[in-house]
Each structure stands twice: as C-alpha cells, then as structure tokens.
Write an enzyme that holds these catalytic residues in place. Structure first.
Site, mmCIF file in Angstrom:
data_model
loop_
_atom_site.group_PDB
_atom_site.id
_atom_site.type_symbol
_atom_site.label_atom_id
_atom_site.label_comp_id
_atom_site.label_asym_id
_atom_site.label_seq_id
_atom_site.Cartn_x
_atom_site.Cartn_y
_atom_site.Cartn_z
ATOM 1 N N ASN A 78 0.940 -1.237 -0.075
ATOM 2 C CA ASN A 78 0.088 0.119 -0.021
ATOM 3 C C ASN A 78 0.825 1.115 -0.213
ATOM 4 O O ASN A 78 1.304 1.595 0.886
ATOM 5 C CB ASN A 78 -0.882 -0.084 1.332
ATOM 6 C CG ASN A 78 -1.598 1.033 1.511
ATOM 7 O OD1 ASN A 78 -1.883 1.925 0.373
ATOM 8 N ND2 ASN A 78 -2.179 1.373 2.685
ATOM 9 N N LYS A 123 0.215 4.209 -0.214
ATOM 10 C CA LYS A 123 -0.415 5.361 0.150
ATOM 11 C C LYS A 123 -0.313 6.539 -0.628
ATOM 12 O O LYS A 123 -0.084 6.406 -1.950
ATOM 13 C CB LYS A 123 -0.121 5.704 1.560
ATOM 14 C CG LYS A 123 -0.137 4.569 2.439
ATOM 15 C CD LYS A 123 -0.037 4.845 4.004
ATOM 16 C CE LYS A 123 -0.257 3.257 4.635
ATOM 17 N NZ LYS A 123 0.093 3.414 6.168
ATOM 18 N N HIS A 181 -9.327 1.504 4.643
ATOM 19 C CA HIS A 181 -8.171 1.776 5.239
ATOM 20 C C HIS A 181 -8.624 2.635 6.506
ATOM 21 O O HIS A 181 -9.437 3.497 6.348
ATOM 22 C CB HIS A 181 -7.034 2.455 4.400
ATOM 23 C CG HIS A 181 -5.928 2.142 5.105
ATOM 24 N ND1 HIS A 181 -5.401 3.228 6.133
ATOM 25 C CD2 HIS A 181 -4.779 1.230 4.958
ATOM 26 C CE1 HIS A 181 -4.504 2.961 6.325
ATOM 27 N NE2 HIS A 181 -3.846 1.676 5.779
ATOM 28 N N GLU A 238 -6.952 5.170 7.759
ATOM 29 C CA GLU A 238 -6.588 6.415 7.411
ATOM 30 C C GLU A 238 -8.036 7.124 6.495
ATOM 31 O O GLU A 238 -8.260 8.226 7.005
ATOM 32 C CB GLU A 238 -5.426 6.672 6.472
ATOM 33 C CG GLU A 238 -3.990 6.323 7.561
ATOM 34 C CD GLU A 238 -3.022 5.735 6.635
ATOM 35 O OE1 GLU A 238 -2.934 5.576 5.502
ATOM 36 O OE2 GLU A 238 -1.990 5.016 7.483
ATOM 37 N N GLU A 253 -5.754 -4.734 10.461
ATOM 38 C CA GLU A 253 -4.704 -3.797 10.494
ATOM 39 C C GLU A 253 -4.953 -3.070 11.963
ATOM 40 O O GLU A 253 -5.694 -2.056 11.978
ATOM 41 C CB GLU A 253 -4.506 -2.808 9.403
ATOM 42 C CG GLU A 253 -4.498 -3.187 8.051
ATOM 43 C CD GLU A 253 -3.481 -2.163 7.135
ATOM 44 O OE1 GLU A 253 -2.568 -2.618 6.431
ATOM 45 O OE2 GLU A 253 -4.209 -1.007 7.092
ATOM 46 N N GLY A 282 2.410 2.212 10.697
ATOM 47 C CA GLY A 282 3.195 3.146 10.412
ATOM 48 C C GLY A 282 4.098 3.805 11.807
ATOM 49 O O GLY A 282 4.679 4.781 12.025
ATOM 50 N N SER A 330 3.185 -2.274 10.284
ATOM 51 C CA SER A 330 4.665 -2.333 10.271
ATOM 52 C C SER A 330 5.291 -3.716 10.046
ATOM 53 O O SER A 330 6.310 -4.268 10.667
ATOM 54 C CB SER A 330 5.147 -1.867 11.815
ATOM 55 O OG SER A 330 4.676 -0.586 12.167
HETATM 56 P P1 PGA Z 1 2.811 0.376 7.637
HETATM 57 O O1 PGA Z 1 1.134 0.437 7.036
HETATM 58 O O2 PGA Z 1 3.266 -1.137 6.946
HETATM 59 O O3 PGA Z 1 3.334 1.456 7.297
HETATM 60 O O4 PGA Z 1 2.487 0.160 9.304
HETATM 61 C C1 PGA Z 1 0.258 -0.549 6.658
HETATM 62 C C2 PGA Z 1 -1.039 -0.059 6.226
HETATM 63 O O5 PGA Z 1 -1.513 1.139 6.678
HETATM 64 O O6 PGA Z 1 -1.634 -0.597 5.143
#
Ligand code: PGA
Length: 253
Positions: free
Chosen positions: A9, A11, A94, A96, A166, A172, A212
C-alpha cells in the site's frame, strides 16, 4: 500449499516517474510468487504501473473508489473508471480513510458491493485503535465492523473479498502486533465469517495482517495458520524490503 497475498500500500507516495522506476526495480527481483504480489498505488500512477508491470505477473490496484458509477462528485474516481484500466484490487476502508476522510461502515459496504459486481477484488481493512485495545474490546470492535461491512453480501460474494486486519496502533508506528496477537485476531475474524456465513467461506478467505510488517518480522507473522499475507505500507516503498517480504512468503510454500 499455502496461498498468500503480499500487497504493498503505497499510500500518497510516488509520482508516475518514480512509480515507473520502482516497478523496474521490483521486476528485476524475479519473484517466484509474482502472482501473489500486488502494488496498490495512487490513481495518478495506475496507467504507468499497469504498463510497467505488463508480463511480470505482479498485480496492481487502487486505494479507494466512490460507490456511485458517475456524477457530480468532484475529485472522486468510480468503479467503471478503475475497471477500464483493468485493476485487480482496490483497498477499501483503510483506517486512514475512516479517520481523515469520513469513511464509514455504510460507505465501505456500498463500495464492496460495486467492486464485486465489477469483478475487482476488494481488500477490506478492519482494525481497532489503541484505546479500544486497552479496554480489551478489540474483538467486539472488529466483529462489529465485519457485520456492518458485509451487510447484504452473499456467501458467494463474500469469498471474493480479501480482509486485512490492521490494528491502528501498529500502522506506521514501527510497533508490530506480536505474531500471537495478529494470529489471534485473524483467527477471530475467520470465526466471525464462519458465524456469518459458513466454514467453507471462512476457510476460503484470504486474511492479511497489516501494521509495520517488514522483512525481519514477515516470516514469523506469515507462518501463522490464519495469516494469509500482508498489507504493507512503509516497507512496500523500498524494493529490497518489499521483495524481502515476498520472498519470506515464497519460502513458506
Ligand atoms: P505500515 O502500514 O506497514 O507502514 O504500518 C500498513 C498499512 O497502513 O496498510
């Protein structure tokens, strides 16, 4: 044989020229499991990525879509637009988008339905915040998301959805859920799906872990029974790291 999906992803990262250069780097990795690898990219990168991936076996997709087919929705992109490009996947719900863009279980549900109708595989994200986990309510929370997100979706269509667990506190942050925490929730999700549908549906689902994930922890997460892959943010932006995770999945075949 284990079946996986290793999905990056991106983003809001990489311009079209950066995307092209990155895909060239990725293709040079010559994945043995290319068909289980996907990149989920900004809308502006979709055509470039499609062309760059041609013949590689690696899949691609978008990170959001609107549930209406067309109309006065300034700034939005519809399913027919994605269909014409030929995307394989689209991320839906997601955290976010839920947090910053007003995405609700109701809009998630509508988006899942129109994507399935168009033959695009949704990657549905669910997961709890730190506050919810500290109260010990993560199962009730994620269970509630699943019930709302799958409302009115038939068993046959449910099997066409990939679910990504998630935990928001692990996205992140560099703070990964332990393999045991991730497995517990992915197994819980499979159980909820068995309750809502049946064991055949539950067993056929791909359930990913996201938060992560990186080459150093991929193996211990991916070898868990109910974790069928990863949704990877930060580590998907570097070809070496992303390839390291895909290789960890290939080694578990
Ligand atoms: P990350 O993000 O691997 O940077 O923690 C995962 C995601 O939001 O899909």
């Amino acid at each position: 044989m284990n079946k996986f999906l290793i999905a990056g992803n991106w983003k809001m990262n990489k311009t079209a020229s950066e995307a092209k250069a990155f895909i060239e780097e990725l293709k040079a990795k010559n994945f043995s499991n290319a068909e289980e690898v996907a990149v989920l990219v900004p809308f502006t990168d979709l055509y470039t990525v499609k062309d760059a991936l041609a013949g590689s076996g690696i899949k691609f997709g978008a990170q959001n879509v609107h549930f209406e087919a067309s109309g006065a929705f300034t700034g939005e992109v519809s399913v027919p637009m994605l269909s014409e490009i030929g995307v394989d996947y689209c991320v839906i719900g997601h955290s976010e988008r839920r947090e910053y863009f007003n995405e609700t279980d109701e809009t998630v549900n509508k988006k899942l339905k129109v994507l399935i109708e168009a033959g695009i595989t949704p990657i549905l994200c669910v997961g709890e915040s730190l506050e919810v986990r500290e109260k010990g309510e993560e199962q009730a929370f994620v269970g509630g998301q699943l019930v709302a997100d799958f409302e009115g979706i038939s068993a046959k269509d449910a099997t066409k959805i990939v679910i990504a667990y998630e935990p928001i506190w692990a996205i992140g942050t560099g703070k990964t859920a332990t393999p045991e925490q991730a497995e517990e929730m992915c197994a819980f999700i499979r159980g909820v799906m068995e309750g809502m549908y049946d064991a055949v549906v539950a067993e056929s689902l791909l359930i990913l872990y996201g938060g992560s994930m990186k080459p150093s922890n991929a193996k211990e997460l991916l070898e868990k029974e109910d974790i069928n892959g990863g949704l990877i943010g930060g580590a998907s932006l570097k070809a070496d790291d992303f390839a390291g995770i895909a290789d960890a999945a290939a080694a578990l075949k």
